[in-house]
Design a protein around this motif. Sequence first.
Motif, PDB file in Angstrom:
ATOM      1  N   LYS A 191       0.823  -1.214   0.000  1.00  0.00           N
ATOM      2  CA  LYS A 191       0.000   0.000   0.000  1.00  0.00           C
ATOM      3  C   LYS A 191       0.854   1.259   0.000  1.00  0.00           C
ATOM      4  CE  LYS A 191      -3.732   2.517   2.270  1.00  0.00           C
ATOM      5  NZ  LYS A 191      -3.339   3.653   1.465  1.00  0.00           N
ATOM      6  N   GLU A 192       1.897   1.279   0.825  1.00  0.00           N
ATOM      7  CA  GLU A 192       2.763   2.456   0.874  1.00  0.00           C
ATOM      8  C   GLU A 192       3.439   2.685  -0.469  1.00  0.00           C
ATOM      9  OE1 GLU A 192       3.756   1.964   5.635  1.00  0.00           O
ATOM     10  OE2 GLU A 192       5.242   1.379   4.142  1.00  0.00           O
ATOM     11  N   LEU A 193       3.865   1.624  -1.120  1.00  0.00           N
ATOM     12  CA  LEU A 193       4.478   1.745  -2.435  1.00  0.00           C
ATOM     13  C   LEU A 193       3.451   2.184  -3.474  1.00  0.00           C
ATOM     14  CD1 LEU A 193       6.642  -1.481  -2.240  1.00  0.00           C
ATOM     15  CD2 LEU A 193       7.529   0.841  -2.356  1.00  0.00           C
ATOM     16  N   ALA A 194       2.233   1.659  -3.390  1.00  0.00           N
ATOM     17  CA  ALA A 194       1.183   2.038  -4.327  1.00  0.00           C
ATOM     18  C   ALA A 194       0.807   3.507  -4.173  1.00  0.00           C
ATOM     19  CB  ALA A 194      -0.051   1.156  -4.118  1.00  0.00           C
ATOM     20  N   ASP A 195       0.749   3.995  -2.928  1.00  0.00           N
ATOM     21  CA  ASP A 195       0.445   5.406  -2.694  1.00  0.00           C
ATOM     22  C   ASP A 195       1.461   6.290  -3.396  1.00  0.00           C
ATOM     23  OD1 ASP A 195      -1.769   4.803  -1.207  1.00  0.00           O
ATOM     24  OD2 ASP A 195      -0.814   5.097   0.739  1.00  0.00           O
ATOM     25  N   GLU A 196       2.735   5.925  -3.306  1.00  0.00           N
ATOM     26  CA  GLU A 196       3.780   6.717  -3.954  1.00  0.00           C
ATOM     27  C   GLU A 196       3.631   6.683  -5.471  1.00  0.00           C
ATOM     28  OE1 GLU A 196       7.241   8.993  -4.634  1.00  0.00           O
ATOM     29  OE2 GLU A 196       5.845   8.783  -2.955  1.00  0.00           O
ATOM     30  N   ALA A 197       3.272   5.525  -6.020  1.00  0.00           N
ATOM     31  CA  ALA A 197       3.084   5.417  -7.466  1.00  0.00           C
ATOM     32  C   ALA A 197       1.905   6.248  -7.936  1.00  0.00           C
ATOM     33  CB  ALA A 197       2.887   3.953  -7.853  1.00  0.00           C
ATOM     34  N   LEU A 198       0.807   6.226  -7.192  1.00  0.00           N
ATOM     35  CA  LEU A 198      -0.378   6.976  -7.586  1.00  0.00           C
ATOM     36  C   LEU A 198      -0.137   8.477  -7.549  1.00  0.00           C
ATOM     37  CD1 LEU A 198      -3.152   4.863  -5.824  1.00  0.00           C
ATOM     38  CD2 LEU A 198      -2.676   5.014  -8.271  1.00  0.00           C
ATOM     39  N   LYS A 199       0.798   8.904  -6.711  1.00  0.00           N
ATOM     40  CA  LYS A 199       1.132  10.329  -6.672  1.00  0.00           C
ATOM     41  C   LYS A 199       1.675  10.816  -8.017  1.00  0.00           C
ATOM     42  CE  LYS A 199       4.958  11.597  -4.820  1.00  0.00           C
ATOM     43  NZ  LYS A 199       5.520  12.364  -5.979  1.00  0.00           N
ATOM     44  N   ALA A 200       2.310   9.904  -8.756  1.00  0.00           N
ATOM     45  CA  ALA A 200       2.928  10.288 -10.019  1.00  0.00           C
ATOM     46  C   ALA A 200       1.953  10.282 -11.190  1.00  0.00           C
ATOM     47  CB  ALA A 200       4.100   9.335 -10.321  1.00  0.00           C
ATOM     48  N   THR A 204       0.882  12.834 -18.002  1.00  0.00           N
ATOM     49  CA  THR A 204       2.028  12.221 -18.672  1.00  0.00           C
ATOM     50  C   THR A 204       2.018  10.704 -18.474  1.00  0.00           C
ATOM     51  OG1 THR A 204       3.521  12.377 -16.750  1.00  0.00           O
ATOM     52  CG2 THR A 204       3.367  14.304 -18.184  1.00  0.00           C
ATOM     53  N   THR A 205       0.898  10.182 -17.973  1.00  0.00           N
ATOM     54  CA  THR A 205       0.834   8.787 -17.545  1.00  0.00           C
ATOM     55  C   THR A 205      -0.306   8.032 -18.214  1.00  0.00           C
ATOM     56  OG1 THR A 205       1.578   9.545 -15.365  1.00  0.00           O
ATOM     57  CG2 THR A 205       0.775   7.295 -15.510  1.00  0.00           C
ATOM     58  N   SER A 206      -0.039   6.782 -18.593  1.00  0.00           N
ATOM     59  CA  SER A 206      -1.071   5.869 -19.069  1.00  0.00           C
ATOM     60  C   SER A 206      -1.457   4.938 -17.929  1.00  0.00           C
ATOM     61  CB  SER A 206      -0.540   5.051 -20.254  1.00  0.00           C
ATOM     62  OG  SER A 206      -1.397   3.963 -20.546  1.00  0.00           O
ATOM     63  N   VAL A 207      -2.766   4.817 -17.659  1.00  0.00           N
ATOM     64  CA  VAL A 207      -3.254   3.961 -16.587  1.00  0.00           C
ATOM     65  C   VAL A 207      -4.337   3.045 -17.141  1.00  0.00           C
ATOM     66  CG1 VAL A 207      -4.235   3.862 -14.270  1.00  0.00           C
ATOM     67  CG2 VAL A 207      -2.801   5.793 -14.914  1.00  0.00           C
ATOM     68  N   THR A 208      -4.152   1.728 -17.005  1.00  0.00           N
ATOM     69  CA  THR A 208      -5.120   0.769 -17.509  1.00  0.00           C
ATOM     70  C   THR A 208      -5.311  -0.367 -16.512  1.00  0.00           C
ATOM     71  OG1 THR A 208      -3.392  -0.471 -18.671  1.00  0.00           O
ATOM     72  CG2 THR A 208      -4.542   1.230 -19.929  1.00  0.00           C
ATOM     73  N   VAL A 209      -6.397  -1.112 -16.683  1.00  0.00           N
ATOM     74  CA  VAL A 209      -6.595  -2.353 -15.931  1.00  0.00           C
ATOM     75  C   VAL A 209      -6.038  -3.482 -16.779  1.00  0.00           C
ATOM     76  CG1 VAL A 209      -8.266  -3.927 -14.896  1.00  0.00           C
ATOM     77  CG2 VAL A 209      -8.616  -1.455 -14.756  1.00  0.00           C
ATOM     78  N   ASP A 210      -5.117  -4.265 -16.187  1.00  0.00           N
ATOM     79  CA  ASP A 210      -4.376  -5.279 -16.938  1.00  0.00           C
ATOM     80  C   ASP A 210      -4.735  -6.683 -16.458  1.00  0.00           C
ATOM     81  OD1 ASP A 210      -2.496  -6.252 -18.790  1.00  0.00           O
ATOM     82  OD2 ASP A 210      -0.926  -6.306 -17.257  1.00  0.00           O
ATOM     83  N   PRO A 227       4.757   5.475 -17.833  1.00  0.00           N
ATOM     84  CA  PRO A 227       5.041   6.839 -18.288  1.00  0.00           C
ATOM     85  C   PRO A 227       4.820   6.946 -19.792  1.00  0.00           C
ATOM     86  CG  PRO A 227       6.857   5.928 -16.994  1.00  0.00           C
ATOM     87  CD  PRO A 227       5.949   4.792 -17.332  1.00  0.00           C
ATOM     88  N   LYS A 228       4.256   8.066 -20.232  1.00  0.00           N
ATOM     89  CA  LYS A 228       4.122   8.314 -21.665  1.00  0.00           C
ATOM     90  C   LYS A 228       5.370   8.984 -22.234  1.00  0.00           C
ATOM     91  CE  LYS A 228      -0.918   8.686 -22.085  1.00  0.00           C
ATOM     92  NZ  LYS A 228      -2.027   9.568 -22.505  1.00  0.00           N
ATOM     93  N   GLN A 229       6.119   9.658 -21.364  1.00  0.00           N
ATOM     94  CA  GLN A 229       7.294  10.393 -21.806  1.00  0.00           C
ATOM     95  C   GLN A 229       8.479   9.458 -22.044  1.00  0.00           C
ATOM     96  OE1 GLN A 229       7.162  12.629 -18.106  1.00  0.00           O
ATOM     97  NE2 GLN A 229       7.060  14.528 -19.278  1.00  0.00           N
ATOM     98  N   SER A 230       9.316   9.810 -22.990  1.00  0.00           N
ATOM     99  CA  SER A 230      10.579   9.107 -23.157  1.00  0.00           C
ATOM    100  C   SER A 230      11.602   9.752 -22.227  1.00  0.00           C
ATOM    101  CB  SER A 230      11.062   9.205 -24.609  1.00  0.00           C
ATOM    102  OG  SER A 230      11.277  10.563 -24.967  1.00  0.00           O
ATOM    103  N   GLY A 231      12.639   9.022 -21.899  1.00  0.00           N
ATOM    104  CA  GLY A 231      13.687   9.570 -21.049  1.00  0.00           C
ATOM    105  C   GLY A 231      13.597   9.148 -19.601  1.00  0.00           C
ATOM    106  N   SER A 232      12.483   8.554 -19.190  1.00  0.00           N
ATOM    107  CA  SER A 232      12.358   8.082 -17.812  1.00  0.00           C
ATOM    108  C   SER A 232      12.979   6.696 -17.682  1.00  0.00           C
ATOM    109  CB  SER A 232      10.887   8.018 -17.389  1.00  0.00           C
ATOM    110  OG  SER A 232      10.753   7.429 -16.108  1.00  0.00           O
ATOM    111  N   THR A 233      13.550   6.409 -16.525  1.00  0.00           N
ATOM    112  CA  THR A 233      14.094   5.079 -16.255  1.00  0.00           C
ATOM    113  C   THR A 233      13.015   4.109 -15.791  1.00  0.00           C
ATOM    114  OG1 THR A 233      14.656   5.764 -14.011  1.00  0.00           O
ATOM    115  CG2 THR A 233      16.394   5.937 -15.669  1.00  0.00           C
ATOM    116  N   VAL A 234      11.815   4.622 -15.533  1.00  0.00           N
ATOM    117  CA  VAL A 234      10.700   3.772 -15.108  1.00  0.00           C
ATOM    118  C   VAL A 234      10.027   3.174 -16.340  1.00  0.00           C
ATOM    119  CG1 VAL A 234       8.469   3.681 -13.938  1.00  0.00           C
ATOM    120  CG2 VAL A 234      10.293   5.125 -13.030  1.00  0.00           C
TER     121      VAL A 234
END
Length: 403
Positions: A191-200, A204-210, A227-234
């Motif tokens: 949950k703590e990790l998910a909270d941090e991810a949702l903050k981003a 600039t982000t694609s979000v889908t149910v997989d 991420p939709k942007q290029s240049g991110s390490t994520v």
Amino acid sequence: MAPYESDDSSTNAGEAEDVRAGRRKAARYVVPVAVMGVAAATIGLVPALADSGDPDLPKISAQQLIEKIAKSDVEQLSGTVKISTDLGLPDLGGLESSFASGAVQGPDGGSSADPSSKLMELASGTHTLRIAADGPDKSKISLLDSAAEYSLIHNGTDVWGYDSESNEVYHATTSKSGAQKEQEDVPATPKELADEALKAVDDTTSVTVDGTAQVAGRDAYKLLIKPKQSGSTVGAISIAVDSKTGLPLKFTLTPASGGAAVVDAGFTKVDFSKPAASTFDFTPPKGAKVTEGDEVQAPESSQKSDEDLGAGLDGLEGLKTIGEGWNAIAEFDTGGEGVPSGSSGNSDVDGFLNSLGDQVTGKFGSGTVFSTRLVNALITDDGKVYAGAVTKDALVKAANAAQ
């Protein structure tokens, strides 16, 4: 507003605003990770979900799944979490023992039971955690090792840390209920990790149910963030969300470079019944060294908006933010010289610098890029720092543009 992608074509502006509010409610943790003690960015998230089946669940949109996470009201649970972190750090050239001996003593040579240093062990390797919670005032996290155990207990106004290996105890008090700062410094649960991810999550982000999965015997939906942007390490983040409670059960961040996940955190066992009251009792063992910490002050608010968080970062002396979204880069000036090249005469230090650093040049002059699989930092020879979850080329470009 993020263009959430789903098969639900009936989403309207009102629903979109509800999602924004839900995302902000879920975003609670900002966790910096230092690169060589000077660069800060994100502690990552998790690898591909280890599915044990694809349960047949009712269809849900990405908007609805994010709202489900935000509305989750689970306060009582116990279970086991396995977390693996692989930042891809190079061989430290014999310095590991020096770093480890400094970390085990805690800040300023303090107690080895101080959580501010002990829980940083989660930043590398594979660990097993036993966790329990009963409302905002009672929680326990135990870090299990092969021959020792470290426990962090919050019970009412008391926070206890106990290191069985050294038989040391750390004790602090909270001024208000819910002041769990000691445990929030390092994310340890899905949950703590998910909270941090949702903050981003933004435009600039694609979000889908997989699809769906089973985690710790529970049916779950999989939320995929990219991420939709290029240049991110994520590369991508996958979050398995319990279909009944909305609690994130497993969290996965894979890097853009491919390969194993940077972090893999997930429940292997989970129980939503009320833990026994004795779970949160603690009395220092006989002969243990007890260190009293300063009073832990409750944060003014644990649910700041993205704008508030950004303003807080910009308020730090000398810190600027270049770019936005996943490509944001922190820039600041150390006020001193840059990192020396690997020619100090100390073989251990030189080996470490040469293995970790990559010499670069540009309009800004010259400097050294320190890299992990997620966070990179450019330290110029005149002491300026550019850091973020972006590629080396993105850092060099930012440094050139700043001239």
